[in-house]
Design an enzyme around this catalytic site. Structure first.
Site, PDB file in Angstrom:
ATOM      1  CG  PHE A 112      -1.931  -1.126   1.188  1.00  0.00           C
ATOM      2  CD1 PHE A 112      -3.090  -1.031   0.429  1.00  0.00           C
ATOM      3  CD2 PHE A 112      -1.705  -2.303   1.891  1.00  0.00           C
ATOM      4  CE1 PHE A 112      -4.005  -2.066   0.375  1.00  0.00           C
ATOM      5  CE2 PHE A 112      -2.611  -3.355   1.850  1.00  0.00           C
ATOM      6  CZ  PHE A 112      -3.765  -3.232   1.092  1.00  0.00           C
TER       7      PHE A 112
ATOM      8  CE  LYS B 117      -2.288  -1.783  -4.316  1.00  0.00           C
ATOM      9  NZ  LYS B 117      -1.725  -0.644  -3.640  1.00  0.00           N
TER      10      LYS B 117
ATOM     11  CB  ALA C 258     -11.465  20.009  -7.949  1.00  0.00           C
TER      12      ALA C 258
ATOM     13  N   GLY D 190      -2.966   9.900 -11.880  1.00  0.00           N
ATOM     14  CA  GLY D 190      -2.086   9.182 -12.800  1.00  0.00           C
ATOM     15  C   GLY D 190      -1.302   8.165 -12.012  1.00  0.00           C
TER      16      GLY D 190
ATOM     17  CB  CYS E 221      -1.100   2.173  -8.465  1.00  0.00           C
ATOM     18  SG  CYS E 221       0.464   1.439  -8.006  1.00  0.00           S
TER      19      CYS E 221
ATOM     20  CE  LYS F 215       2.289  10.518  -4.613  1.00  0.00           C
ATOM     21  NZ  LYS F 215       1.734   9.469  -3.790  1.00  0.00           N
TER      22      LYS F 215
END
Ligand code: NAD
Length: 450
Positions: free
Chosen positions: A157, A210, A272, A277, A280, A340
């Site tokens: 995770f 998962k 928002a 992306g 995963c 990110k």
């Protein structure tokens, strides 16, 4: 205990290094010689906060080393963890790396007499561990699962960008296994994480946990983006204010006896933006959709989650279009290429379709990302796109700035452009800027009336 970690991608290298830090002896195996060489030279093959130092420490103290020799690593270890890639092939999950590694582990087990446990850590659709991995292991080893070896499933995770911290301080450990012997062996590995909630179950349930986790989080994001798109069409409504109000619901954000709010991390998924992306969410949701269809289900909600997400980056283009009818010779800065912040991973990043479309329409791009420049070059090339060394350089002489990734250093953009006579148009794809600080500002979910 010695563990062989098969695959040294994001998950393999982080898990291997962190387990080594916890006192486990780790052999990281990869078929990519360059990665293996880098690791043994104390250089992490990926950019991840805190990873390089931890890797170096554990290489030096001999808790970890890397090898291309899978057979030797399996024979010398008690547990083998499979952490190879499981991409989406356009129609369904691509299990070729899983199959190949199971074949190789099986072949190695042929030459090993002691009991061994094989754990699938890669994200795989329900049934893969029991119905694909286990039979391959039996075929290639000539041995019997449940007698000569155990087969387990232990989904990962960790989040890129804070992967080391996530692995070292997990919120949960999910352990599936074909029998108690397998589960107990995996529990022995994780006993160094005392105090963490551990759920033991069968392999299929572990696999499903998962997918369910990732689907829920992706659904929250697409939900927020759908609401944002409605706000865009609604005069005098700003998604930021709307979501601030939603976040005050005590069922989502409980009030502590001290009157402070808990502010749970998942509220970040109820904001928002220009879409999710990474390696995963997009592939996992698509794999679950395809799995569901194979089972005769039509997962309408999950299909919409993907559809909304695929369209969301183009909302940035629509905002640019409000000000420029043609993009020919337009100079556009793209802030953020990684999917990110705090990672160099550009897989499925919203920056890619945005940049590609602008280039196709004749714009010149100045792109800036604190970590992902080299990765982006491999996809976007060098034609009509300049990769700036600094944020300041990127902003010079551009007509518009599109903010795609929520890197912390973009927060105070106003300080860098407020003195410019001719301020560029700012398009805030993450709604992380104060709209009042800019002369020309557009943002996802900000109504056209404002
Ligand atoms: P990745 O593609 O970055 O790395 C996979 C690695 O496995 C590569 O280095 C490749 O060379 C190696 N490999 C493939 N076949 C091999 C073989 N037979 N022997 C030795 N090495 C082999 O993948 P990743 O991002 O680390 O993801 C791995 C799995 O973990 C996937 O199933 C993914 O969905 C899951 N996962 C990823 C994340 C994440 O944040 N990246 C988080 C949780 C779960």
């Amino acid at each position: 205990m010695r563990v062989s970690m098969i695959g040294t991608g994001y998950v393999g290298i982080v898990s291997g290094t962190c387990l080594a830090e916890k006192g486990i002896y780790i052999t990281c195996v990869d078929k990519d010689k360059e990665k293996v060489k880098k690791i043994n030279n104390c250089i992490s093959p990926i950019f991840e906060n805190g990873l390089n130092d931890l890797l170096k420490k554990n290489i030096i103290n001999k808790h970890l080393f890397a090898d291309t020799n899978l057979k030797k690593a399996v024979i010398e270890s008690e547990i083998s963890i499979i952490a190879v890639g499981t991409p989406f092939d356009g129609e369904k999950i691509d299990l070729s790396q899983i199959r190949k590694s199971a074949e190789e582990i099986g072949t190695a087990l042929k030459e090993k007499n002691a009991y061994h446990v094989i754990v699938v850590k890669s994200t795989v659709t329900p049934g893969t561990t029991d119905e694909v991995v286990l039979p391959i292991l039996e075929k290639y080893s000539g041995k019997k699962a449940g007698i000569d070896f155990g087969v387990g499933m232990n989904p990962e995770f960790l989040r890129e960008g804070c992967a080391v911290n996530d692995f070292m301080s997990p919120d949960r450990i999910i352990i599936g296994g074909i029998d108690n012997k397998t589960i107990n062996k995996i529990l022995e590995l994780y006993k160094v994480f005392s105090g963490t909630d551990i759920l033991t179950t069968n392999n299929k349930t572990a696999e499903m946990i998962k997918y369910t986790t990732n689907s829920l989080l992706a659904t929250l994001i697409s939900f927020s983006n759908e609401i944002a798109n409605i706000c865009t069409k609604t005069q005098n409504v700003d998604i930021k204010e709307v979501m601030s109000g939603v976040h005050l619901d005590k069922r989502l954000n409980p009030i502590l006896p001290s009157n402070n709010r808990v502010n749970p991390d998942f509220l970040k998924y109820l904001e928002a933006g220009c879409g999710f992306g990474g390696s995963c969410f997009p592939k996992d949701i698509k794999a679950l959709i395809s799995y569901s269809e194979e089972q005769g289900e039509n997962p309408k909600l999950l299909k919409s989650v993907i559809e909304i997400n695929q369209k969301q980056p183009y909302k940035l283009i629509q905002l640019l279009n409000k000000h420029y009818k043609s993009f020919k010779n337009l100079h556009v800065a793209i802030l953020g290429l990684a999917f990110k912040p705090d990672t160099d991973d550009i897989r499925e990043s919203p920056a890619i379709p945005v940049a590609k479309l602008l280039l196709k329409e004749g714009a010149y791009i100045k792109a800036y990302d604190p970590a992902a420049k080299e990765e982006a070059k491999k996809i976007l090339g060098n034609d009509n796109i300049e990769y700036s060394e600094s944020l300041e350089d990127t902003l010079l002489g551009v007509d518009a700035v599109i903010l795609v990734t929520r890197w912390d250093k973009f927060k105070n953009l106003n300080r860098l452009i407020s003195n410019e006579k001719c301020q560029p148009l700012i398009i805030d794809g993450r709604r992380m800027l104060n709209k009042n600080d800019y002369k020309k500002y557009e943002g996802i979910g900000l109504s056209h009336g404002k």
